[in-house]
Design a protein around this motif. Structure first.
Motif, PDB file in Angstrom:
ATOM      1  N   ARG A  44       0.831  -1.216   0.000  1.00  0.00           N
ATOM      2  CA  ARG A  44       0.000   0.000   0.000  1.00  0.00           C
ATOM      3  C   ARG A  44       0.859   1.257   0.000  1.00  0.00           C
ATOM      4  O   ARG A  44       0.531   2.246  -0.676  1.00  0.00           O
ATOM      5  CB  ARG A  44      -0.938  -0.012   1.211  1.00  0.00           C
ATOM      6  N   ALA A  47       2.233   1.794  -3.475  1.00  0.00           N
ATOM      7  CA  ALA A  47       1.161   2.229  -4.368  1.00  0.00           C
ATOM      8  C   ALA A  47       0.873   3.716  -4.178  1.00  0.00           C
ATOM      9  O   ALA A  47       0.699   4.458  -5.153  1.00  0.00           O
ATOM     10  CB  ALA A  47      -0.101   1.405  -4.123  1.00  0.00           C
ATOM     11  N   ARG A  48       0.825   4.160  -2.923  1.00  0.00           N
ATOM     12  CA  ARG A  48       0.575   5.594  -2.671  1.00  0.00           C
ATOM     13  C   ARG A  48       1.701   6.450  -3.237  1.00  0.00           C
ATOM     14  O   ARG A  48       1.455   7.519  -3.823  1.00  0.00           O
ATOM     15  CB  ARG A  48       0.420   5.838  -1.169  1.00  0.00           C
ATOM     16  N   GLU A  51       1.437   6.691  -7.028  1.00  0.00           N
ATOM     17  CA  GLU A  51       0.324   7.504  -7.519  1.00  0.00           C
ATOM     18  C   GLU A  51       0.772   8.929  -7.827  1.00  0.00           C
ATOM     19  O   GLU A  51       0.258   9.570  -8.744  1.00  0.00           O
ATOM     20  CB  GLU A  51      -0.809   7.514  -6.495  1.00  0.00           C
ATOM     21  N   GLY A  52       1.754   9.409  -7.074  1.00  0.00           N
ATOM     22  CA  GLY A  52       2.259  10.753  -7.326  1.00  0.00           C
ATOM     23  C   GLY A  52       3.140  10.855  -8.545  1.00  0.00           C
ATOM     24  O   GLY A  52       3.448  11.967  -8.997  1.00  0.00           O
ATOM     25  N   GLY A  54       2.499   8.732 -11.384  1.00  0.00           N
ATOM     26  CA  GLY A  54       1.711   8.233 -12.517  1.00  0.00           C
ATOM     27  C   GLY A  54       0.662   9.226 -12.948  1.00  0.00           C
ATOM     28  O   GLY A  54       0.753  10.426 -12.659  1.00  0.00           O
ATOM     29  N   PRO A  55      -0.375   8.744 -13.662  1.00  0.00           N
ATOM     30  CA  PRO A  55      -0.612   7.331 -13.940  1.00  0.00           C
ATOM     31  C   PRO A  55       0.293   6.804 -15.046  1.00  0.00           C
ATOM     32  O   PRO A  55       0.917   7.565 -15.771  1.00  0.00           O
ATOM     33  CB  PRO A  55      -2.078   7.297 -14.366  1.00  0.00           C
ATOM     34  N   ALA A  75      -3.448  -0.436  -9.431  1.00  0.00           N
ATOM     35  CA  ALA A  75      -3.894   0.846  -8.886  1.00  0.00           C
ATOM     36  C   ALA A  75      -3.337   2.040  -9.649  1.00  0.00           C
ATOM     37  O   ALA A  75      -3.912   3.139  -9.584  1.00  0.00           O
ATOM     38  CB  ALA A  75      -3.487   0.950  -7.417  1.00  0.00           C
ATOM     39  N   VAL A  76      -2.228   1.858 -10.385  1.00  0.00           N
ATOM     40  CA  VAL A  76      -1.580   3.012 -11.017  1.00  0.00           C
ATOM     41  C   VAL A  76      -1.449   2.882 -12.528  1.00  0.00           C
ATOM     42  O   VAL A  76      -1.011   3.831 -13.186  1.00  0.00           O
ATOM     43  CB  VAL A  76      -0.180   3.259 -10.397  1.00  0.00           C
ATOM     44  N   CYS A  77      -1.813   1.716 -13.091  1.00  0.00           N
ATOM     45  CA  CYS A  77      -1.710   1.510 -14.537  1.00  0.00           C
ATOM     46  C   CYS A  77      -3.099   1.458 -15.162  1.00  0.00           C
ATOM     47  O   CYS A  77      -4.034   0.894 -14.579  1.00  0.00           O
ATOM     48  CB  CYS A  77      -0.970   0.212 -14.851  1.00  0.00           C
ATOM     49  N   ARG A  78      -3.229   2.009 -16.364  1.00  0.00           N
ATOM     50  CA  ARG A  78      -4.551   2.146 -16.980  1.00  0.00           C
ATOM     51  C   ARG A  78      -4.824   1.150 -18.094  1.00  0.00           C
ATOM     52  O   ARG A  78      -5.977   0.838 -18.391  1.00  0.00           O
ATOM     53  CB  ARG A  78      -4.701   3.569 -17.546  1.00  0.00           C
TER      54      ARG A  78
END
Length: 244
Positions: A44, A47-48, A51-52, A54-55, A75-78
């Protein structure tokens, strides 16, 4: 040491006398109930932190095991996420694992020292796997990761500060490494697992030699040591060039 759902001492002994690949095939059904799985707080936290940055479009989990780190990528890839591991048993568990959402996942059996991809990824991650590589293997490993990232792509992983000399953790790790060296001196095939070998200074130097620029991000959830330095950092190595 382990939960009732985890491996028995006999099962661990059999694994330890196997190769890395076969050992993890044997351990796979119970792996998520052992301390060897990266704890959720680390996942986690990374991941946090990502996030800063990405994405990202596409992500690769190196030595993905049973797939816990794929949730970080999700959580960070589209667009898509891929996990690669040498153990067919671990991948079988990963394919059956319920994911928490995110883009479609692909699972590939392969050796990360010879990645079967072109420059197709914007982000690569790895969790708890580097102890399975000898120091002399790091240059080739990092060169492989560099080759599968697009220009501007990032390679990220957490690294914990070394145990304080003389502490219980220090002696425990020293004893573990010594036991593994004795095991590999008298038994074949070898089982490579030397977690004291993965040192931040060496890692930064080899990443730079592979062509990365390297930044460190403190993971504040894990606090600081007595000297004020972070207990845990995220290493972010970037392949130079404009992001895709």
């Amino acid at each position: 040491m382990f939960t009732p759902q985890g491996p028995t001492f006999r099962e661990l002994a059999v694994q330890a006398l196997s190769s890395v690949e076969h050992g993890y095939d044997l351990l796979a059904p119970k792996f998520d109930h052992t301390p060897f799985r990266t704890p959720d707080p680390f996942l986690r936290s990374v991941a946090r932190a990502l996030e800063g940055l990405g994405p990202f479009e596409s992500g690769l989990d190196l030595c993905c095991g049973t797939g816990a780190g794929m949730d970080v990528l999700g959580a960070v890839c589209r667009e898509r996420v891929t996990g690669i591991d040498i153990s067919a048993g671990m991948l079988d568990v990963a394919r059956r694992r319920e994911r928490s959402g995110g883009p479609p996942a692909t699972w590939v059996r392969g050796d990360v020292r010879a990645l079967p991809f072109g420059p197709a990824f914007d982000l690569a991650v790895s969790f708890g796997a580097f102890g399975h590589f000898l120091p002399r293997e790091l240059p080739g490993l990092f060169t492989q990761v560099h080759s599968v990232l697009r220009p501007g792509g990032r390679f990220a992983f957490p690294i914990v500060a070394p145990a304080r000399p003389g502490s219980l953790a220090y002696w425990a790790l020293l004893g573990f490494d010594a036991a593994m060296r004795v095991r590999n001196a008298v038994w074949r095939p070898p089982f490579v697992m030397y977690y004291r070998e993965f040192r931040l200074g060496d890692v930064r130097r080899e990443l730079a030699r592979a062509g990365f620029t390297v930044d460190l991000h403190a993971l504040p959830e894990f606090g600081s040591r007595d000297d004020g330095s972070p207990r845990c950092r995220m290493v972010v190595a970037t392949r130079p060039g404009p992001a895709a």
